[in-house]
Scaffold this active site. Structure first.
Site, short mmCIF file in Angstrom:
data_model
loop_
_atom_site.label_atom_id
_atom_site.label_comp_id
_atom_site.label_asym_id
_atom_site.label_seq_id
_atom_site.Cartn_x
_atom_site.Cartn_y
_atom_site.Cartn_z
N LYS A 194 34.47 97.88 23.85
CA LYS A 194 35.49 98.20 22.85
C LYS A 194 35.36 97.21 21.70
O LYS A 194 35.43 95.99 21.90
CB LYS A 194 36.89 98.13 23.45
CG LYS A 194 37.98 98.45 22.43
CD LYS A 194 39.35 98.06 22.94
CE LYS A 194 40.33 98.06 21.77
NZ LYS A 194 41.61 97.44 22.12
N GLY A 248 50.89 95.42 19.97
CA GLY A 248 51.99 94.67 20.58
C GLY A 248 53.35 94.95 19.99
O GLY A 248 54.34 94.32 20.39
#
Length: 335
Positions: A178, A239
């Protein structure tokens, strides 16, 4: 002989090979990757690679930040047939979770089991030389059971991202990775031009790149065109827990893409995951939503169920949205 290891100068008696060095500082070679003077040392060469005075080494491993037959599984035959396919690999779970922010590795392990995931993202960081016996992620989340997805979390430059993934491949042999190259601390939005360039470089080096990106359909298509094996647009800032902020763009990306689309970042609760799947996404990646929940293991179960429910709803095809009421029972024949 003086060596600089992970930024710390240390003295050793020469001669010394990489294998001998790891033995002296109490590190298992199979769990780490070693870089000598900015060049990766293949594991097969640890015993033959001699070290010289002044060498600079980086010793890294996977931290919190296996393949088709992982722990994930659907509840019925139809579910088992509906698998996530990335770069020719199939996974029974469409939920991917991270390994950062958990109170400890044991909680992380329990959450991964509750979520029934196949893939977990892992970061690459320096080994703690002062405490080489400190538990490592691989001691709790077996890479033979889960597919490790090394990522470039915390990388703000192309150079750092490329270096990190090259080390990751040496550490564990994984080429499915990733990529994320961040712009600045406040939003952690991707530097999309640098991301595009790095995706092309890594693809040419044989990596299979799943790429964190903006929810811009044009850039997402360009990333696919240079070789990305999965497009991972953010739902909201990393987040933040804000949920899917731009469902229209996510749907456009899904409709144009010939590779899996996986929402990455911004999911806060189970309904956010369900919405992503109802938009037609192939999967959802999350970390904070589970790790910072009051009960991470319970939230992991909720996310598993939400992803499955959202996928079923998408495949079922929702009813049309109407401006006015439409009675469920016919009005004709009333007494």
């Amino acid at each position: 002989m003086r060596l600089t290891i992970n930024g710390e100068e240390r003295d050793f008696e020469a001669p010394l090979t990489v294998e001998q060095l790891l033995g002296r500082i109490g590190i298992e070679g199979r769990k780490v990757a070693v870089e000598r003077n900015l060049q990766i040392v293949p594991k097969s060469n640890y015993s033959a690679m001699g070290l010289n005075d002044g060498d600079k080494l980086e010793i890294v491993h996977f931290i919190g930040g296996g393949l088709p037959d992982g722990p994930g599984g659907a509840d019925d035959a139809a579910g088992r047939d509906d698998v996530l396919s990335v770069a020719g690999r199939t996974f029974t779970s469409r939920l991917i979770i991270g390994t950062g922010k958990y109170a400890d590795y044991e909680t992380n392990r329990l959450a991964a089991e509750a979520a029934e995931v196949d893939i977990i993202t892992v970061a690459v960081r320096r080994v703690n030389l002062s405490d080489p016996d400190k538990p490592m992620l691989v001691d709790f989340l077996d890479p033979n059971k889960y597919t490790y997805l090394p990522n470039t979390a915390g990388c703000f430059t192309t150079e750092d991202a490329l270096r990190t993934l090259r080390l990751a491949r040496e550490a564990g042999g994984w080429d499915l990775v990733k990529l994320e190259i961040l712009s600045e601390q406040k939003t952690l939005y991707p530097q999309i031009i640098e991301t595009l360039e790095a995706t092309e470089i890594l693809t040419k080096e044989g990596f299979q790149v799943m790429v964190y990106c903006t929810d811009d359909p044009i850039m997402c298509k360009r990333l696919e065109n240079v070789g990305a094996v999965a497009i991972m647009p953010l739902g909201a800032p990393i987040g933040s827990g804000l949920g899917i902020q731009n469902p229209v763009n996510i749907r456009l990306i899904v409709e144009q893409s010939n590779v899996p689309v996986i929402v990455d970042a911004g999911v806060g609760t189970a309904s956010d995951a369900a919405i992503a799947m109802e938009l037609g996404c192939d999967g959802v990646l999350m970390n904070t939503a589970i790790a910072e929940a009051k009960e991470p293991v319970r939230m992991a179960r909720a996310m598993k169920n939400a992803v499955k429910a959202g996928r079923d709803a998408y495949l079922a095809g929702r009813m049309p949205m109407k401006k006015f009421a439409d009675p469920s029972s016919p009005l004709a024949g009333l007494i």
